[in-house]
Design an enzyme around this catalytic site. Sequence first.
Site, PDB file in Angstrom:
ATOM      1  CB  CYS A   1      -0.931   0.008   1.206  1.00 37.71           C
ATOM      2  SG  CYS A   1      -2.115  -1.352   1.221  1.00 37.71           S
TER       3      CYS A   1
ATOM      4  CG  HIS B   1      -6.138   1.892  -0.064  1.00 34.04           C
ATOM      5  ND1 HIS B   1      -4.977   2.501  -0.526  1.00 34.04           N
ATOM      6  CD2 HIS B   1      -5.719   0.812   0.673  1.00 34.04           C
ATOM      7  CE1 HIS B   1      -3.927   1.833  -0.090  1.00 34.04           C
ATOM      8  NE2 HIS B   1      -4.349   0.803   0.630  1.00 34.04           N
TER       9      HIS B   1
END
Length: 392
Positions: free
Chosen positions: A91, A337
Amino acid sequence: MTMNLRKVAVVGIGETSFGRHMERSITDLAAEACLKAIKDAGVSHRKVQLATGAYAAQWNSALGQYFTLPQIVLREIGITQIPIFRVENGCSSGSVAFRDVWYRIATGEYDIGLAFGVEKMNVADSKSIRGQISDHVPERDFDLGLTAAGIYAMMARRMMAQYGVTRENLAQVVVKNRRFGSMNPLAQYQDAVTIDEVLSARMISDPLTLYMCCGRGDGAAAVILMDAETAKQYTTHPVYVAANVLTSGTYADDVDFVTFDVDVRAAAQAYEMAGLGPEDLDVAEVHDSFAPAEIKHYEDLGFCARGEGARFLEEGLSDMGGKIVVNTSGGLLSKGHVIGATGISQVCELVKQLRGTAHHRQVEGAKVGLQHNSGGYVHTEFCSCAINILTR
């Protein structure tokens, strides 16, 4: 290690909206963000001397993804014959791309660089996002329930037991960030929600309801970086990188489950590098992939004392008019995200805030911003943590 580093500025930013882009290719999304950043910087694409692209997904033919995606993207917009790199760090991949270009400019290797991140996560078969990991490797963590939602649900329960955090506190994070997201035309989720709506939503992993979990999406973000002297040729409002830190986890057995040691260490290094402290921050973009994470980050990043994160939230200190306004973009919970793009998108939001161009979500007089982006998870710790401190 110490060395003389040049001052580096963010001169151009570009983003697509985050969300479902089923009709668009991943190359098309990335090219849009890169072209917007180049245009915003006012620089010819032929002036770009290096580029680094972030792209977290594994190769999978069903997704139409490529091993050399950055080169393929940049070929489409006429950037060729220069060093082009691809990075992946879960991430935090976008932040690592940003760091790579920043470092190469800060050390004097290049003067103008492009960093971008992209991901296309909306696919027919969600299992392919993991590259069908369970079919190819012996680790059975996902099959046994070690999902991101499960991890954060356990953290939330520990925070409740140890510090008195409530389900209402978790909902307050969502309400704040969805309100900011409703003012961001690039956000994936643009509808504000109430505490009751958050609490009554479908349960994902007790105590986390659907709204307390970030959604997956498609999109891209890009920035143009230059050394400070070169930047003077292109802008009168540069945003400078005062600190850039990347570190990895400790993975200790006795780590406190209500804190991320990697966050604490990265923040300390960033504040030292910038010569600033949390008291100097006006705005921050933090990695709120799940609602309890934002409360933990308040504490780990030094915005408040250990165990005071819920109070920091309740007193409005992370909201507009508060001490440090957090996640004006809507955060991962509202803006979305998009793994490879998330870190660079956070940087773009801070640049808007420091330029004074964030419109309805503008923090009055913002001068210093912190970007925090974490990636991967092993045992009880993030695999990586990236922090940038930006100033005007």
